[in-house]
Write a protein that holds these residues in place. Structure first.
Motif, short mmCIF file in Angstrom:
data_model
loop_
_atom_site.label_atom_id
_atom_site.label_comp_id
_atom_site.label_asym_id
_atom_site.label_seq_id
_atom_site.Cartn_x
_atom_site.Cartn_y
_atom_site.Cartn_z
N ARG A 1 6.85 17.89 7.02
CA ARG A 1 5.70 17.43 8.02
C ARG A 1 5.04 15.99 7.66
NH1 ARG A 1 2.63 23.08 9.10
NH2 ARG A 1 4.24 24.07 9.89
N ASN A 2 4.88 15.75 6.29
CA ASN A 2 4.04 14.51 5.83
C ASN A 2 5.05 13.87 4.87
OD1 ASN A 2 1.54 14.55 7.27
ND2 ASN A 2 1.44 16.45 6.13
N ALA B 1 4.97 13.27 10.18
CA ALA B 1 6.39 12.93 10.67
C ALA B 1 6.50 12.70 12.04
CB ALA B 1 7.33 14.42 10.53
N GLN B 2 5.64 13.05 12.84
CA GLN B 2 5.62 12.91 14.17
C GLN B 2 5.33 11.23 14.80
OE1 GLN B 2 3.41 15.23 12.85
NE2 GLN B 2 1.41 15.01 13.77
N GLN B 3 4.80 10.60 13.55
CA GLN B 3 4.62 9.23 13.97
C GLN B 3 5.69 8.29 13.65
OE1 GLN B 3 1.02 7.88 11.74
NE2 GLN B 3 -0.27 9.58 12.80
N ILE B 4 6.93 8.92 13.44
CA ILE B 4 7.98 8.17 13.40
C ILE B 4 8.76 8.29 14.63
CG2 ILE B 4 10.43 7.83 11.96
CD1 ILE B 4 8.82 9.22 9.77
N LEU C 1 9.38 2.60 2.47
CA LEU C 1 10.07 3.43 1.72
C LEU C 1 9.62 4.92 1.31
CD1 LEU C 1 10.79 0.72 -0.86
CD2 LEU C 1 12.21 1.03 1.13
N ILE C 2 10.26 5.65 1.88
CA ILE C 2 9.92 7.30 1.65
C ILE C 2 10.14 7.60 0.50
CG2 ILE C 2 9.81 9.32 2.73
CD1 ILE C 2 10.14 7.96 5.51
N GLU D 1 0.85 -1.15 -0.14
CA GLU D 1 0.02 0.15 0.05
C GLU D 1 0.68 1.33 0.02
OE1 GLU D 1 -2.37 0.99 3.72
OE2 GLU D 1 -1.23 -0.89 4.53
N VAL D 2 0.35 2.44 -0.25
CA VAL D 2 0.84 3.58 -0.29
C VAL D 2 0.08 4.56 0.67
CG1 VAL D 2 1.50 5.83 -1.52
CG2 VAL D 2 1.50 3.35 -2.58
N ILE D 3 0.77 5.22 1.90
CA ILE D 3 0.07 5.84 2.58
C ILE D 3 0.90 7.28 2.98
CG2 ILE D 3 -0.60 4.17 4.37
CD1 ILE D 3 1.73 4.63 6.10
N VAL D 4 0.44 8.17 3.47
CA VAL D 4 0.95 9.51 3.73
C VAL D 4 0.96 9.34 5.31
CG1 VAL D 4 0.83 12.26 3.70
CG2 VAL D 4 0.21 10.86 1.83
#
Length: 180
Positions: A90-91, A47-50, A121-122, A41-44
């Motif tokens: 931010r995302n 950054a604070q969830q890392i 993978l970002i 899948e692909v998500i957005v």
């Protein structure tokens, strides 16, 4: 390139048939694709969830959870091209790949189909889904970064653009990620 290949490409550009691939930018100058069979899948992801983890390779941004599973997040351009994303994002656009886990048993490598590892993978920019016939994959021409070459399956010329065909399994098995 012969006329039949050009005719075949124009037919696929209209969405007639062909293998589906996820298209994205590896960096501003480098469009790339993953075959959809390698993409979960692909998500957005904000950054604070890392959660950063110390003493990791610089391309590894940290850990996150997705559907009760933990996964590593890797800046793909940093890993393959030594070009990190800006630090003020931010995302993040995350391509989640699922690869078979390789276990070492009695000095033999055994792939276990029922055990999979998720890896995020970002990438800087998602472009969408493209279709093309797998027989259009060509040997890439030119010089590529040392980190990119082992993960490159080939390239596809589409609408005057060379799309790099990346191998998600080769990325997951790269030496830099074996330490995590």
């Amino acid at each position: 390139m012969n006329a039949s290949v050009l005719a075949h490409r124009s037919m696929l550009a209209k969405g007639a048939s062909g293998a589906a691939c996820l298209s994205f930018q590896l960096n501003e100058q480098t469009p790339a694709i993953f075959p959809m069979r390698q993409v979960q899948e692909v998500i957005v992801l904000p950054a604070q969830q890392i959660t950063p983890i110390p003493n990791m390779p610089s391309c590894v941004l940290g850990l996150t959870t997705r559907r009760s599973r933990v996964m590593w997040l890797v800046d793909l351009a940093h890993m393959l091209l030594s070009q990190p994303l800006p630090s003020n994002i931010r995302n993040y656009n995350v391509v989640i790949i699922r690869v078979a886990q390789i276990l070492q048993q009695q000095n033999m490598l055994v792939a276990t189909a029922h055990k999979h590892v998720l890896l995020g993978l970002i990438v800087p920019t998602m472009k969408g889904v493209v279709r093309f016939s797998p027989d259009l994959i060509q040997t890439p021409k030119g010089h590529f970064a040392p980190g990119l070459a082992p993960c490159l399956r080939g390239c596809v010329l589409q609408q005057d653009e060379m799309l790099l065909v990346l191998d998600a399994e080769a990325i997951a098995r790269s030496p830099i990620l074996q330490s995590i």
